[in-house]
Design a protein around this motif. Structure first.
Motif, PDB file in Angstrom:
ATOM      1  N   PHE A 168       8.172   0.049  18.690  1.00  0.00           N
ATOM      2  CA  PHE A 168       8.834   0.742  17.586  1.00  0.00           C
ATOM      3  C   PHE A 168       9.973   1.614  18.090  1.00  0.00           C
ATOM      4  O   PHE A 168      11.007   1.734  17.430  1.00  0.00           O
ATOM      5  CB  PHE A 168       7.823   1.597  16.800  1.00  0.00           C
ATOM      6  N   ASN A 169       9.805   2.200  19.252  1.00  0.00           N
ATOM      7  CA  ASN A 169      10.857   3.025  19.841  1.00  0.00           C
ATOM      8  C   ASN A 169      12.103   2.185  20.113  1.00  0.00           C
ATOM      9  O   ASN A 169      13.221   2.582  19.773  1.00  0.00           O
ATOM     10  CB  ASN A 169      10.355   3.677  21.123  1.00  0.00           C
ATOM     11  N   VAL A 170      11.930   1.015  20.707  1.00  0.00           N
ATOM     12  CA  VAL A 170      13.071   0.162  21.061  1.00  0.00           C
ATOM     13  C   VAL A 170      13.680  -0.486  19.814  1.00  0.00           C
ATOM     14  O   VAL A 170      14.902  -0.484  19.631  1.00  0.00           O
ATOM     15  CB  VAL A 170      12.644  -0.912  22.091  1.00  0.00           C
ATOM     16  N   ARG A 171      12.836  -1.046  18.961  1.00  0.00           N
ATOM     17  CA  ARG A 171      13.350  -1.803  17.808  1.00  0.00           C
ATOM     18  C   ARG A 171      13.837  -0.920  16.658  1.00  0.00           C
ATOM     19  O   ARG A 171      14.771  -1.286  15.948  1.00  0.00           O
ATOM     20  CB  ARG A 171      12.290  -2.753  17.284  1.00  0.00           C
ATOM     21  N   TYR A 172      13.165   0.210  16.445  1.00  0.00           N
ATOM     22  CA  TYR A 172      13.478   1.017  15.253  1.00  0.00           C
ATOM     23  C   TYR A 172      13.895   2.450  15.586  1.00  0.00           C
ATOM     24  O   TYR A 172      14.072   3.264  14.689  1.00  0.00           O
ATOM     25  CB  TYR A 172      12.269   1.036  14.302  1.00  0.00           C
ATOM     26  N   GLN A 173      14.034   2.754  16.869  1.00  0.00           N
ATOM     27  CA  GLN A 173      14.425   4.079  17.352  1.00  0.00           C
ATOM     28  C   GLN A 173      13.544   5.195  16.787  1.00  0.00           C
ATOM     29  O   GLN A 173      14.024   6.271  16.408  1.00  0.00           O
ATOM     30  CB  GLN A 173      15.902   4.382  17.028  1.00  0.00           C
TER      31      GLN A 173
END
Length: 172
Positions: free
Chosen positions: A70-75
């Motif tokens: 979620f951090n990488v894909r949706y910041q």
């Protein structure tokens, strides 16, 4: 007395001036069998606790991976914190006793569903459902039971989403 008294006579030195005795402990067979069974039970119990501990690590890692994704894909990070616990032996014994069950590995595995637990705290309620669904979709996770105390809070106001899951743990 010469020689080791626990060795058979034919392996001990024979001196005509010595008096030799064999010391063979006499053990009640029932006590011996019970102790042997208990020793096996202790080993089985330790192995069971190890399996639960490793299952915690497996599921915790899955949540860490989802949070990273979620951090990488949706910041954003849907998980505010993760904590875990393995129920103490005394709590396990107490709970089995309340259920009228003997303290055995089989009774723990078949009757207690809170031996190992992970608490995932999210900043937003919607994230709870997204993470629960993402975890349930993983092919090595089997969801056994779900209780939604968010949509249906307990009378005391308790709100949470509970999942009882099974996860394989692989050893050598």
């Amino acid at each position: 007395m010469s020689g080791n008294p626990f060795f058979p006579l034919d392996e001990m030195s024979h001196d005509s001036n010595d008096t030799q005795m064999m010391l063979i402990p006499k053990v009640d067979k029932a006590i011996y069998d019970n102790r042997r069974k208990m020793a096996g039970t202790v080993v089985d119990y330790k192995e069971m606790r190890m399996r639960y501990s490793c299952a915690i690590k497996e599921v915790r890692t899955k949540f860490d991976v989802l949070n990273s994704e979620f951090n990488v894909r949706y910041q954003r990070n849907p998980i505010a914190s993760i904590s875990s616990r393995l129920k103490s032996s005394s709590s396990i014994m107490d709970k089995l006793a309340r259920k009228g069950l003997d303290f055995t590995v089989e009774n723990v595995e078949e009757n207690l569903f809170d031996v190992a637990g992970i608490r995932v705290v999210c900043s937003y309620v919607d994230d709870i459902y997204v993470l629960a669904e993402a975890l349930a979709k993983q092919d090595d996770i089997t969801v056994l039971k779900e209780k939604d105390y968010i949509k249906n809070p307990k009378p005391n106001g308790y709100r949470s989403y509970h999942m009882i899951v099974s996860v394989p743990v692989f050893f050598s």
